[in-house]
Motif scaffolding. Structure first.
Motif, PDB file in Angstrom:
ATOM      1  N   TRP A 191       0.455  -0.942  -0.210  1.00 40.27           N
ATOM      2  CA  TRP A 191       0.133   0.164  -0.018  1.00 40.27           C
ATOM      3  C   TRP A 191       0.613   1.231  -0.411  1.00 40.27           C
ATOM      4  N   ALA A 192       1.845   1.167   0.585  1.00 42.31           N
ATOM      5  CA  ALA A 192       3.460   2.490   1.014  1.00 42.31           C
ATOM      6  C   ALA A 192       3.414   3.017  -0.732  1.00 42.31           C
ATOM      7  N   SER A 193       3.664   2.009  -1.635  1.00 41.72           N
ATOM      8  CA  SER A 193       3.877   2.401  -2.903  1.00 41.72           C
ATOM      9  C   SER A 193       2.728   3.735  -3.702  1.00 41.72           C
ATOM     10  N   VAL A 194       1.506   3.454  -3.152  1.00 39.20           N
ATOM     11  CA  VAL A 194       0.549   3.995  -4.256  1.00 39.20           C
ATOM     12  C   VAL A 194       1.181   5.309  -3.640  1.00 39.20           C
ATOM     13  N   PRO A 195       0.990   6.168  -2.477  1.00 40.49           N
ATOM     14  CA  PRO A 195       1.779   7.675  -2.879  1.00 40.49           C
ATOM     15  C   PRO A 195       2.859   7.971  -3.150  1.00 40.49           C
ATOM     16  N   ALA A 196       3.485   7.215  -3.192  1.00 35.27           N
ATOM     17  CA  ALA A 196       5.660   7.171  -4.126  1.00 35.27           C
ATOM     18  C   ALA A 196       4.833   7.186  -5.553  1.00 35.27           C
ATOM     19  N   LEU A 197       3.670   6.215  -5.773  1.00 33.33           N
ATOM     20  CA  LEU A 197       3.672   6.234  -7.546  1.00 33.33           C
ATOM     21  C   LEU A 197       2.638   7.692  -7.625  1.00 33.33           C
ATOM     22  N   ALA A 198       1.790   8.124  -6.576  1.00 39.99           N
ATOM     23  CA  ALA A 198       1.754  10.232  -7.391  1.00 39.99           C
ATOM     24  C   ALA A 198       2.300  10.500  -7.185  1.00 39.99           C
ATOM     25  N   ARG A 199       4.081  10.299  -6.099  1.00 42.89           N
ATOM     26  CA  ARG A 199       5.003  11.721  -6.015  1.00 42.89           C
ATOM     27  C   ARG A 199       5.276  11.408  -7.352  1.00 42.89           C
ATOM     28  N   LEU A 200       5.548  10.233  -7.848  1.00 42.63           N
ATOM     29  CA  LEU A 200       6.610  10.104  -8.552  1.00 42.63           C
ATOM     30  C   LEU A 200       6.129  10.902 -10.484  1.00 42.63           C
ATOM     31  N   ILE A 201       4.427  10.706 -10.484  1.00 44.59           N
ATOM     32  CA  ILE A 201       4.185  11.535 -12.038  1.00 44.59           C
ATOM     33  C   ILE A 201       4.332  12.535 -11.371  1.00 44.59           C
ATOM     34  N   GLN A 202       4.057  13.905 -10.293  1.00 43.78           N
ATOM     35  CA  GLN A 202       3.628  14.839 -10.536  1.00 43.78           C
ATOM     36  C   GLN A 202       5.550  15.256 -10.558  1.00 43.78           C
ATOM     37  N   ALA A 203       6.671  14.229 -10.119  1.00 46.72           N
ATOM     38  CA  ALA A 203       7.890  14.632 -10.269  1.00 46.72           C
ATOM     39  C   ALA A 203       8.325  14.589 -11.725  1.00 46.72           C
ATOM     40  N   ALA A 204       7.469  13.318 -12.021  1.00 49.64           N
ATOM     41  CA  ALA A 204       8.576  13.501 -13.181  1.00 49.64           C
ATOM     42  C   ALA A 204       7.897  13.820 -14.433  1.00 49.64           C
ATOM     43  N   SER A 205       6.543  14.547 -14.301  1.00 49.39           N
ATOM     44  CA  SER A 205       5.727  15.175 -15.011  1.00 49.39           C
ATOM     45  C   SER A 205       5.538  17.179 -15.321  1.00 49.39           C
ATOM     46  N   PRO A 206       7.560  17.608 -15.751  1.00 50.20           N
ATOM     47  CA  PRO A 206       7.628  18.995 -15.435  1.00 50.20           C
ATOM     48  C   PRO A 206       6.475  19.769 -15.665  1.00 50.20           C
ATOM     49  N   VAL A 207       5.824  19.609 -17.036  1.00 53.60           N
ATOM     50  CA  VAL A 207       5.569  20.498 -17.551  1.00 53.60           C
ATOM     51  C   VAL A 207       3.703  20.608 -16.669  1.00 53.60           C
ATOM     52  N   PHE A 208       3.395  18.955 -16.631  1.00 47.62           N
ATOM     53  CA  PHE A 208       1.855  18.591 -15.891  1.00 47.62           C
ATOM     54  C   PHE A 208       2.200  19.438 -14.667  1.00 47.62           C
ATOM     55  N   GLY A 209       3.245  19.684 -13.964  1.00 43.67           N
ATOM     56  CA  GLY A 209       4.126  20.789 -13.001  1.00 43.67           C
ATOM     57  C   GLY A 209       3.048  21.850 -12.652  1.00 43.67           C
ATOM     58  N   ALA A 210       3.901  21.978 -13.757  1.00 44.91           N
ATOM     59  CA  ALA A 210       4.195  24.004 -13.774  1.00 44.91           C
ATOM     60  C   ALA A 210       2.585  24.356 -14.135  1.00 44.91           C
ATOM     61  N   THR A 211       1.815  23.422 -14.857  1.00 46.97           N
ATOM     62  CA  THR A 211       0.470  24.323 -15.389  1.00 46.97           C
ATOM     63  C   THR A 211      -0.376  23.800 -15.334  1.00 46.97           C
TER      64      THR A 211
END
Length: 178
Positions: free
Chosen positions: A37-57
């Motif tokens: 279960w602890a991997s789920v929040p890590a995956l949520a953080r991963l997509i945010q960190a790995a997608s700079p345009v999504f994160g910025a805009t």
């Protein structure tokens, strides 16, 4: 292969599979493998960190595939890293791009977890089922038909994955608490 033998999956919105087709999709949903279960929040953080345009805009969508083994057996000293990440204005395009990247590189998408920023629609879950993906995680919500398709296809569907919270909509048994 002859064109008549090929199977196409539509790319746009509203292209849900015909009734009954999703249940026939080749999904490795019976592997019996589980994720912490602890991997789920890590995956949520991963997509945010790995997608700079999504994160910025917030104006594009992103999708990533993460190796199943990396998610299922995380090591304390290693950060979870995506196998591939793609951004696009269309949420369907991002999924097509990451699955296509796997296929072009000889990697089975069935050996991955799909993480996306987009709404989980029936057609998007059908794409995951055809690719053999067993777990789909998104920052956004699923539709009711997407949940039905995920349940029938053996996909664990997790939505609203943000920070340390998320909702599990189907096949909860694939997640382990310890």
């Amino acid at each position: 292969a002859r064109l008549a033998e090929l199977r196409f999956v539509a790319s746009g919105c509203g292209q849900a599979p015909p009734a009954g087709e999703a249940q026939d999709s080749p999904v490795g949903g019976d592997s019996g493998a589980t994720l912490p279960w602890a991997s789920v929040p890590a995956l949520a953080r991963l997509i945010q960190a790995a997608s700079p345009v999504f994160g910025a805009t917030g104006g594009v969508h992103a999708a990533a595939l993460v190796r199943w083994d990396d998610v299922a057996n995380p090591t304390p000293d290693a950060a979870l890293a995506p196998l591939v990440v793609r951004e696009d204005i269309g949420r369907h395009n991002t999924v097509d791009k990451v699955v296509g990247w796997c296929l072009r590189n000889g990697i089975s998408p069935a050996a991955t977890v799909l993480v996306t920023t987009g709404r989980l629609s029936a057609d998007l879950i059908h794409k995951a089922a055809v690719a053999g993906v067993e777990v789909v995680v998104s920052r956004s919500a699923p539709t009711d038909v997407a949940v039905e398709i995920a349940e029938a296809a053996g996909i664990t569907l997790i939505g609203f994955a943000r920070h340390d919270r998320s909702n599990v909509y189907s096949n909860w048994w694939r997640l382990r608490l310890t």
